[in-house]
Structure formats: C-alpha cells, structure tokens
Enzyme design. Structure first.
Site, PDB file in Angstrom:
ATOM      1  CD  GLU A  25      -3.009  -1.102   0.193  1.00 53.46           C
ATOM      2  OE1 GLU A  25      -3.034  -0.135  -0.594  1.00 53.46           O
ATOM      3  OE2 GLU A  25      -3.810  -2.052   0.143  1.00 53.46           O
ATOM      4  NE  ARG A  62      -3.759   2.730  -0.874  1.00 49.55           N
ATOM      5  CZ  ARG A  62      -5.009   2.613  -0.483  1.00 49.55           C
ATOM      6  NH1 ARG A  62      -5.674   3.669  -0.088  1.00 49.55           N
ATOM      7  NH2 ARG A  62      -5.625   1.448  -0.468  1.00 49.55           N
ATOM      8  CG  ASP A  81      -6.196  -7.524  -7.727  1.00 44.75           C
ATOM      9  OD1 ASP A  81      -5.129  -7.774  -7.154  1.00 44.75           O
ATOM     10  OD2 ASP A  81      -7.044  -6.746  -7.258  1.00 44.75           O
ATOM     11  CD  GLU A 113     -10.655  -1.522  -8.663  1.00 42.81           C
ATOM     12  OE1 GLU A 113     -11.803  -1.151  -8.316  1.00 42.81           O
ATOM     13  OE2 GLU A 113      -9.684  -1.482  -7.891  1.00 42.81           O
TER      14      GLU A 113
HETATM   15  C1  DMJ Z   1      -6.269   0.617  -4.967  1.00 44.74           C
HETATM   16  O1  DMJ Z   1      -5.481   0.768  -3.855  1.00 44.74           O
HETATM   17  C2  DMJ Z   1      -5.506  -0.020  -6.085  1.00 44.74           C
HETATM   18  O2  DMJ Z   1      -6.167   0.134  -7.291  1.00 44.74           O
HETATM   19  C3  DMJ Z   1      -5.247  -1.467  -5.810  1.00 44.74           C
HETATM   20  O3  DMJ Z   1      -4.617  -2.088  -6.892  1.00 44.74           O
HETATM   21  C4  DMJ Z   1      -6.570  -2.164  -5.529  1.00 44.74           C
HETATM   22  N1  DMJ Z   1      -7.321  -1.534  -4.495  1.00 44.74           N
HETATM   23  C5  DMJ Z   1      -7.509  -0.117  -4.585  1.00 44.74           C
HETATM   24  C6  DMJ Z   1      -8.659   0.303  -5.424  1.00 44.74           C
HETATM   25  O4  DMJ Z   1      -9.729  -0.502  -5.432  1.00 44.74           O
END
Ligand code: DMJ
Length: 661
Positions: free
Chosen positions: A290, A294, A423, A558
């Site tokens: 994270e 981010r 994913d 998404e």
């Molecule tokens: C975000 O932090 C990123 O896109 C991550 O890959 C998946 N979760 C969230 C958004 O849903």
C-alpha cells in the site's frame, strides 16, 4: 358425591327440531344465539354491549400505530435479517439539497453541471434485466457484513471493520445526518439519471463534464482539508479522520490528480505540507504494498509531472525505508515494515505474503532505481519477479493467492481468481513489459499465458443475458463469483492490444467492460457492489445476484479506469456516457454535504445506502483522475504511449529506449 354447583362444561344438545340429525344451518345457529342473548340479564347485556363498543374504538385508534410498528419490523428485518428486534434506524442521508457551485479557478466554462438542462440518458447495451420491484425483492437477508474479498492491507482493513457488522455506519445520537449534494437535474431516481446537456458541441460537452469532475474533486478536497488535513483518510459523516499509517495518505495519493485537473491552488497547498510537514522518520508499521503504490508511486509521478525535485527526495526517503521488507529467508518480502526502526515482519498470524502484494511493487522500485541510479531497489523487486516467474503451482499461467516468505513457495493453493490477492499480479506483468520498452520477454510470456488461462478456466456467460464474466476456480470447481476489483481487466486487456497484443484481447475487453458497467447499472443506486455472483443456469431470470455481505461500495476505481482505456482506444462515446452516469450516482448516493464522499454499505437501497463514513484515498487518487481523463479530449494529457499507470493510477514514464551506438 355432589354434583358440581356450576357447570364447568357446555352441554350441547341437538334438539328434536333436527329430527335426530346434525343440523348446523345458519338459521338454527342464529336462533340459538338469540335465545342465549335473551337469557342474559339486562345488566349482563349492557356490559357486553359496552365491551364491544370499547373494543371497536380501541381497534380503530390503534390501527395505524400497530400497522406502522409491524411495517417497521419488516423493514428492519429486510435490512438486517437476524437483527429483527433492532429499532428502526434513522436515515443518515436525507433528501438531496442543491449547493451553489464554487468559483472555479479556471476561466468560467459555459455551464456547470448543476446549471445545465439535462436529458435522459440513451441507455446502451443489453436491456436492464431487472424491474425495480424485482430488485427490491432480491434484497432480503441480513446486512451484517463479512467481506469476502479485497486487495491487500486496504481490504483487510475494510474487512476488519465489516466483520464487526455494520459498525462503521455512524448514525443517531451526536452525529448530524448529512445530506447528499445532488445534481438536481440528474433526477431523483436512477431511471432519470444520468443527465446529459442537450445540444452541446463536443467541445462544450467536454468542458461541461471536465468541470463536473473538478467540482466533485473540490468537494471531496474541501472535506479532507477541513476535517482530516494531513491525516490518512477523511471520515466525512463524523467530520473527522482515520489514521492508517499516519502519513497523509489521501493528500499524497491526490497530488498528481490535482496537477492533472489543473487545481493549482490546492496543489500548492498540498505541496507545502509535503515539503514542511511530511516526515517518514516515524515509529510506525506500514504495509509495503500500500505504501509503495500510494505513497512512493504518488511522489514519483508528481515529481515527473511537476519537475519539482522535492518530490523525488521524499520518494527516495520512503523507498529506502521500505527496503528492510526484503530481508527474508526467501527474499520474498514481508508485508509490514516499521519505517522508523527499519524492521520488517509478516502479519502476526502467518509467514505468508499475498501474491498480488509482492508482485505489485515493481514499477515503482524500478523507476526509483532509474532516477537515483541506486540499483538496490530494482534488484530487490526483480528478484521477486524472477522467483514468481519460475514457481511451480500455477495453472495455465494463473497464480495462487499466497506465497511463503520463508520457503518462497506458493501456499494455500488451489484457488485461482483475478480478484482480491491476485489481480494486480497480471496487471504488472503487462505494465512492466511496457515500462521497460517491451524488451523483458518473460513478462509478456507470463501475461499472454495467463490471459489464455483466464479464457480457458475462468470465463463464462451469464443467463439470461449472456454477459461475459470472469469467475473463480476453487479446487477444480468453478464459482461464478466476480469481485469489482476484476474490472481492472478490460482496461489492461485494451492496453495490451494497444501495445500490439492480439486483437481478440480488445474484443474480450469490450465484453467485460459491458459486464462491469452492468454491475453498476443493475443496482438501485447505480453503483456496483464489491462482489457479484452471476447466474449461469438456463432459465435464470436475472443475471446478477448480490449477497447481503457484498453490497458495499468503497468508491473504487476499476470500472472507471477501464472505461478510460476503452474510450481512448475505441473512441466509442458510450464509454463516456457510462462514466458520466457513474459519476452522477456517486454524487447522488455518496456525496456528503459538509464535504467529502463516503463509501456505503448497501448499493441496493437508494433510500438507505448506509454510509460507512470513510473516503478512501483512491477515490481522489484514482476514481476522479480516471473520470477526468475519460472525459478529456487531450490525448497528450498522460499519453498512453509515454506513460504507464501504476495500480494506484499514478503515471510513470515508459522508459525511453537507449540510444543506439
Ligand atoms: C487501490 O489501492 C488499487 O487500485 C489497488 O490495486 C486495488 N485496491 C484499490 C482500489 O480498489
């Protein structure tokens, strides 16, 4: 033996008039009642009449209250199932109110969304599959959550609060009910939105929608600034903040969005905070994945867009503090790092890391090496990618969800998903290949094989409408479950096709895009739930089912992300219309009047969506950014031939090819 003084039984004698036969005729019964009545004394008759009148009066006056009471119980039952005895909760979001649009920094556009005449949308795609009433009938069951999926730490955090039931919903005493600020022209029901301006030139339409996104961003930012400035996340209903790592997560995630949206004043203020207040020298555990996507990603992209070296200094600082995570027996990183102490560890309950987490940090660390010429970053993430590339335990290129930091092997095998915990492994295969100038062939090979694996094992069509969806495989059994997270896939497939991969990837992208859109369009709020289950049996009456625990919406990006890619590569206007529709739904059901947007617990109830009182940082970092880029005609605004977005929507440059000697 004495006979009883008073009869304690009723003797029924069928008299001679029936001729010895049973006669239950109405006439006879009436006659015998009348006889009984006549046998009563006057006092007894008066008392009986009085009691009858009393009963009637009481019944008439108490009917509405009783009726209401039972309706209330039924509603609570519908909403909360097992918790049927709970008091009927007050509604937190109230009737929409109109808000004056703010003065934009840019030259005034011709019209603001809330000022323009709107018309009903041209709905495209398969017909809406459920009537409103049918949808409501599908809503029974408790709302006590227990989220099934989610990505990494962020999802774990949401799961924790969800596992405690509806605890995140703040209502009642002490908390003022907030009103959503609505776009009144968008109408009061989903059927009457989205709204498009009538008779606008394409340029006017573009300006109109771009300003709509800016307006949403400013509103979200206003809440953050007022109640959560410098903290991780805004809690817009309780007008306070939530701390996750204590690093100003929303502010950093939103930096490049402000740059792209042209919000210079807001950007300048935020830059000042990063420069003077942000310190990574803190005794705090952060999640490697994270923080990388981010914070490191956000700082790097802002450095590229603004050219301000302060952002690169900060990026290097956090990047170097994350490195202890890679000191494990296998070199597969731990999930958690203390950025002050320089120690790292796995979660308390396991020595496993999540596959998506350890394979979705490569774009950022590789870029950090390129910028700093410090090889340690690229080496560490390259080693992870190299190991995962050659691991046993994949099925047709699909990976399990966990990997052990001691052995370096996949664990808890047998479940294959394109959703939570796997994913972005697929996303970063393609994107690393693109970032590095399409030279690192093992990424391409793994990506192509995985897409074939998806087609072979996970693709099915729903019934009755034949929506193509990506399900999951659990120990050989297909499950028609699809996380909203999977909706990154249409965009990624389209991006691959744009970079020369087979055309059928784009075809599949179009089909999945339609499905992701339907996950919004078929909900009463126009917002997708976190997880859906598709019906695959012939004769099903609806395509999409939503379990009570899966009805929440976290303002995730998404679908909008994929709409952006699909529009860029196909120019089909329906993708923009769908995006606009989704923005209207966010405005209608998640916008909090005092600033900010909130995630909600129930996308199936437009009247009572149950705010969760949290604005995730990715709403500003991703959702609104992709929304803006979707509506912009400026293809040079983050050209997809020069940039590749990290998984948190932070654009990083595609590396220029080295000059030939
Ligand atoms: C975000 O932090 C990123 O896109 C991550 O890959 C998946 N979760 C969230 C958004 O849903």
């Amino acid at each position: 033996m004495h006979p009883p003084a008073r009869k304690d039984y009723v003797s029924v004698t069928f008299g001679e008039q029936s001729g010895g036969k049973y006669n239950n005729s109405k006439q006879l019964r009436r006659r015998s009642c009348w006889r009984k009545w006549k046998q009563l004394s006057r006092l007894q008759r008066s008392l009986a009449l009085f009691a009858l009148v009393l009963l009637l009066v009481f019944g008439m006056t108490s009917y509405p209250a009783v009726h209401q009471h039972f309706r209330g119980l039924v509603d609570v039952d519908e909403e909360r199932g097992a918790a049927a005895g709970l008091p009927h909760p007050p509604r937190v979001l109230q009737e929409p109110v109109k808000v004056q649009p703010e003065v934009p920094l840019r030259p005034e556009p011709p019209l603001l969304p809330s000022q323009s005449p709107m018309k009903r949308p041209q709905k495209r795609g398969p017909p809406v599959l459920l009537g409103r009433q049918e949808k409501r009938e599908n809503m029974s069951g408790p709302l006590l959550a227990g989220v099934g999926g989610g990505r990494g730490q962020e999802e774990k955090k949401n799961k924790e609060s969800n596992d405690k039931g509806v605890e995140p919903v703040i209502r009642g005493a002490g908390i003022e009910a907030d009103k959503p600020i609505d776009d009144p022209e968008a109408g009061n029901s989903k059927e009457s939105s989205p709204a498009l301006p009538i008779e606008k030139t394409p340029k006017e339409m573009e300006t109109f929608r771009l300003e709509g996104v800016r307006e949403s961003f400013r509103h979200a930012w206003r809440g953050y600034k007022e109640f959560a400035w410098g903290h991780d996340e805004l809690k817009p209903i309780s007008k306070t903040y939530a701390e996750w790592f204590g690093l100003g997560l929303t502010l950093i995630d939103a930096l490049d969005t402000m740059w792209i949206l042209g919000l210079k004043e807001e950007f300048a203020e935020a830059r000042e905070w990063v420069s003077t207040e942000l310190s990574f020298n803190k005794n705090v555990d952060v999640n490697l994945f994270e923080t990388t996507i981010r914070i490191l990603g956000g700082l790097l992209s802002t450095y590229h867009l603004s050219g301000d070296p302060m952002f690169l200094e900060k990026a290097t600082d956090i990047g170097s503090r994350l490195m202890p995570a890679f000191k494990t027996p296998s070199k597969i990183p731990y999930s958690d790092v203390n950025i002050g102490k320089g120690t790292a560890h796995p979660p308390r309950w396991t020595s496993d890391s999540t596959v998506a987490e350890v394979t979705t940090i490569q774009l950022e660390f590789r870029e950090l090496t390129r910028l700093t010429h410090d090889q340690q970053y690229q080496d560490a993430v390259g080693e992870v990618a190299r190991q995962v590339h050659q691991l046993e335990g994949k099925q047709d290129g699909l990976v399990p969800m966990f990997i052990n930091t001691n052995s370096g092997q996949f664990t808890r095998q047998g479940i294959f998903t394109l959703g939570a915990r796997a994913d972005s492994y697929y996303e970063y295969l393609l994107k690393q290949w693109i970032q590095g100038g399409k030279k690192e062939h093992q990424f391409l090979e793994d990506y192509l094989q995985a897409i074939e694996g998806v087609k072979k094992n996970l693709l099915q069509k729903s019934s009755p409408s034949g929506l193509t969806f990506v399900g999951e495989l659990s120990h050989g059994q297909f499950s028609p479950k699809m996380d909203h997270l999977v909706c990154f896939l249409p965009g990624t497939l389209a991006l691959g096709a744009h970079h020369g991969l087979p055309d059928d990837h784009l075809e599949l992208a179009r089909l999945l895009m339609e499905t992701c859109y339907q996950m919004y369009a078929q909900m009463e709020t126009g917002l997708s739930p976190e997880i859906v289950h598709f019906n695959t049996h012939q004769g099903s009456t609806r395509d999409v089912e939503v379990k009570p625990a899966d009805r929440h919406n976290l303002l995730r990006p998404e679908t909008v992300e994929s709409l952006f890619y699909l529009y860029r590569f196909t120019k089909d206007p329906k993708y923009r219309d769908w995006g606009w529709e989704i923005l209207q739904s966010f405005n209608k059901h998640t916008k909090v009047s005092t600033g900010g947007y909130t995630s909600i617990n129930n996308v199936r109830d437009p009247d009572f969506p149950l705010p969760r009182d949290k604005m995730e940082s990715f709403f500003l970092g991703e959702t609104l950014k992709y929304m803006y880029l979707l509506f912009s005609d400026d293809l040079d605004l983050i050209s997809l031939d020069r940039y590749v977005f990290n998984t948190e929507a932070h654009p990083l440059p595609i590396w220029p090819s080295e000059p030939k000697e």
